[in-house]
Motif scaffolding. Structure first.
Motif, PDB file in Angstrom:
ATOM      1  N   HIS A  69       2.089 -11.393 -17.698  1.00  0.00           N
ATOM      2  CA  HIS A  69       2.940 -12.295 -16.946  1.00  0.00           C
ATOM      3  C   HIS A  69       2.164 -12.804 -15.728  1.00  0.00           C
ATOM      4  CE1 HIS A  69       6.489 -13.234 -14.238  1.00  0.00           C
ATOM      5  NE2 HIS A  69       6.570 -14.074 -15.229  1.00  0.00           N
ATOM      6  N   HIS A  70       1.721 -11.894 -14.887  1.00  0.00           N
ATOM      7  CA  HIS A  70       1.009 -12.297 -13.671  1.00  0.00           C
ATOM      8  C   HIS A  70      -0.462 -12.607 -13.962  1.00  0.00           C
ATOM      9  CE1 HIS A  70       4.361  -9.788 -11.852  1.00  0.00           C
ATOM     10  NE2 HIS A  70       4.575 -11.022 -11.442  1.00  0.00           N
ATOM     11  N   HIS A 104       3.078 -16.463 -16.661  1.00  0.00           N
ATOM     12  CA  HIS A 104       3.664 -16.571 -15.320  1.00  0.00           C
ATOM     13  C   HIS A 104       4.776 -17.595 -15.110  1.00  0.00           C
ATOM     14  CE1 HIS A 104       2.985 -15.879 -10.761  1.00  0.00           C
ATOM     15  NE2 HIS A 104       3.889 -15.074 -11.274  1.00  0.00           N
ATOM     16  N   GLY A 290      11.580 -11.254  -9.917  1.00  0.00           N
ATOM     17  CA  GLY A 290      10.398 -11.253  -9.060  1.00  0.00           C
ATOM     18  C   GLY A 290      10.712 -11.555  -7.606  1.00  0.00           C
ATOM     19  N   HIS A 332      10.550  -6.023  -7.906  1.00  0.00           N
ATOM     20  CA  HIS A 332       9.797  -7.104  -8.549  1.00  0.00           C
ATOM     21  C   HIS A 332       9.518  -6.740 -10.019  1.00  0.00           C
ATOM     22  CE1 HIS A 332       6.803 -10.533  -7.799  1.00  0.00           C
ATOM     23  NE2 HIS A 332       6.764 -10.281  -9.093  1.00  0.00           N
ATOM     24  N   GLU A 336      11.320  -8.153 -13.696  1.00  0.00           N
ATOM     25  CA  GLU A 336      10.474  -8.967 -14.579  1.00  0.00           C
ATOM     26  C   GLU A 336      10.047  -8.227 -15.844  1.00  0.00           C
ATOM     27  OE1 GLU A 336       8.598 -12.239 -11.585  1.00  0.00           O
ATOM     28  OE2 GLU A 336       7.298 -10.579 -12.147  1.00  0.00           O
TER      29      GLU A 336
HETATM   30 ZN    ZN Z   1       6.295 -11.669 -10.562  1.00  0.00          ZN
END
Ligand code: ZN
Length: 359
Positions: A69-70, A104, A290, A332, A336
C-alpha cells in the motif's frame, strides 16, 4: 492483457491493479507505482503487504512481485547503503529479483477501494466521497454522419459517456465543416487543393480523467479522417465516484460509542482515541483510513455527526469535537489493514495461476 508462452509477466498484474485503482487518482504529493525492480519478468508468486517492513525482507525469496500500500521510496534518496533500513530493503529486493509496486492513494480514492471497503464495514449506506478526486473532461469530435455511431461506440467502450448510472451519454449536433486538403494529403472526402464543405456531426461526451488517454486513442482509430478535429475541455464538475474517505448514513441511529466499538472490533483496533461526545445518537457518519484526520472539516460540512479515521492530531481532534463532531482515531495500520486481504483476493481471483501470499 498480454499472454506469453512462458506465462504471465509482473506487468500484467500491475496493469490490472492500475485499471482498478488508476494512477491518475494519486494525490499530488504521493509517489505510487513501481518502486524497485523489473516488471517485464515472469510472475508466479505475489506477496501483498501494507508496508515493506524490515521483518518482511526474509519472506522475499521466490517472490516475483511485492504489492504494497505505502510506497517504499517516498522522498528522494541520496545514497543506498546496506546498514540503513531503507538500504537493506532495496538490497533485498534487488538480491531476490523482486519487483516492488505501491498502490497507495489511488487505492484510497478509487471506487471499490479503501474508502468503500471501510464504509461497508461501518455499514454506511448511500455513500459518497468525503473529498472527491478525479477530473472530468468534455470531448467534442467532428465526425461524418455515417461514422458517428462507430466513433461513439468506440469511445463508450473505452470509458466515456457515463453520468451516474447512465451510460452512453452523448450529444450530437449537425453542422457544416470546411477544410482544404493540402498537396500530399489523402483526404477521406474531396481532393487535395479544393475547399470542401461537408455535413458533420459534433459528437460530445464526458470522459473521466483516468480514461482520457484510452478514449482519445480509440476515438482516433475508429474515426475515418486522416486528420481528426477534436477538442478536450477540463470541466469544473466533480467526479463523485472517486475520492478520499466516504460518508453516508447508518441503517439506524446508534450511540456514537457503540458505532465506534463495533467498527473497532470489526477491524481489530485495540487502541482507540476519541474526541467529543460518545453518548449522542449518530446517523450520518464518515470514515477515512490512515492519516485522514485532516478531513474532519469536510465530514462536519457534509452533515456528519461521527468521523472514524486512523490518525488525527490532538488539536484537530479538539477542534472537531468543539465544532460538534465526534471523532475516533483507531490507528493508521489498523484502519488500512483491509488493503492486504482485499488486494490479495482481487489478484488471486483474476489470476488463479498465481500463488498469492499475504503479509
Ligand atoms: Zn497509510
Amino acid at each position: 492483457m498480454r499472454l506469453h508462452s512462458g506465462g504471465m509477466e509482473r506487468r500484467d498484474v500491475v496493469a490490472y491493479l492500475d485499471e482498478l485503482f488508476p494512477p491518475a487518482l494519486a494525490e499530488e504529493w504521493d509517489h505510487p507505482g513501481l518502486q524497485v525492480g523489473d516488471l517485464g519478468l515472469p510472475c508466479r508468486r505475489v506477496l501483498v503487504a501494507l508496508d515493506l517492513d524490515l521483518a518482511l525482507i526474509e519472506r522475499l525469496q521466490g517472490v516475483d512481485l511485492l504489492v504494497t500500500h505505502h510506497p517504499l521510496l517516498f522522498r528522494p534518496v541520496s545514497e543506498i547503503r546496506p546498514e540503513t533500513p531503507l538500504g537493506k530493503k532495496i538490497a533485498a529486493l534487488l538480491r531476490e529479483g523482486t519487483a516492488c509496486y505501491a498502490v497507495h492513494t489511488p487505492y484510497d480514492s478509487a471506487r471499490g477501494g479503501m474508502g468503500e471497503r471501510l464504509a461497508g464495514i461501518l455499514g454506511l449506506r448511500e455513500t459518497r466521497p468525503l473529498a472527491p478526486r478525479g477530473r472530468l473532461y468534455k470531448l467534442a469530435v467532428f465526425v461524418p454522419p455515417e461514422a458517428v455511431d462507430a466513433v461513439a461506440e468506440a469511445v463508450f467502450a473505452a470509458g466515456a459517456g457515463k453520468i451516474g448510472r447512465y451510460g452512453h451519454c452523448s450529444f450530437r449536433a449537425e453542422g457544416i465543416g470546411t477544410f482544404l486538403p493540402e498537396e500530399g494529403t489523402s483526404p477521406y472526402i474531396g481532393e487535395p487543393g479544393g475547399e470542401e464543405r461537408v455535413r458533420e456531426i459534433r459528437l460530445e461526451t464526458i470522459v473521466p480523467g483516468e480514461r482520457l488517454g484510452a478514449v482519445i486513442r480509440e476515438m482516433l482509430s475508429a474515426h475515418p479522417y486522416e486528420e481528426v478535429a477534436y477538442d478536450v475541455y477540463p470541466l469544473e464538475l466533480e467526479d463523485r465516484r472517486h475520492g478520499l474517505g466516504r460518508m453516508g448514513t447508518l441503517p439506524e441511529p446508534v450511540p456514537a460509542g457503540e458505532a465506534i466499538e463495533g467498527f473497532a472490533a470489526a477491524i481489530g483496533a485495540e487502541t482507540v482515541r476519541v474526541y467529543g461526545d460518545t453518548a449522542r445518537e449518530v446517523r450520518v457518519a464518515a470514515v477515512c483510513g490512515g492519516a485522514g484526520g485532516g478531513l474532519w472539516a469536510e465530514a462536519l460540512a457534509g452533515g456528519c455527526e461521527l468521523f472514524l479515521t486512523g490518525e488525527i492530531g490532538y488539536h484537530e481532534g479538539l477542534a472537531a469535537a468543539e465544532a460538534g463532531l465526534t471523532v475516533a482515531a483507531l490507528g493508521h495500520r489498523e484502519t488500512e489493514a483491509v488493503f492486504v486481504d482485499h488486494v490479495a483476493e482481487l489478484i488471486g481471483r483474476r489470476f488463479p495461476e498465481l500463488e498469492v501470499i499475504r503479509a
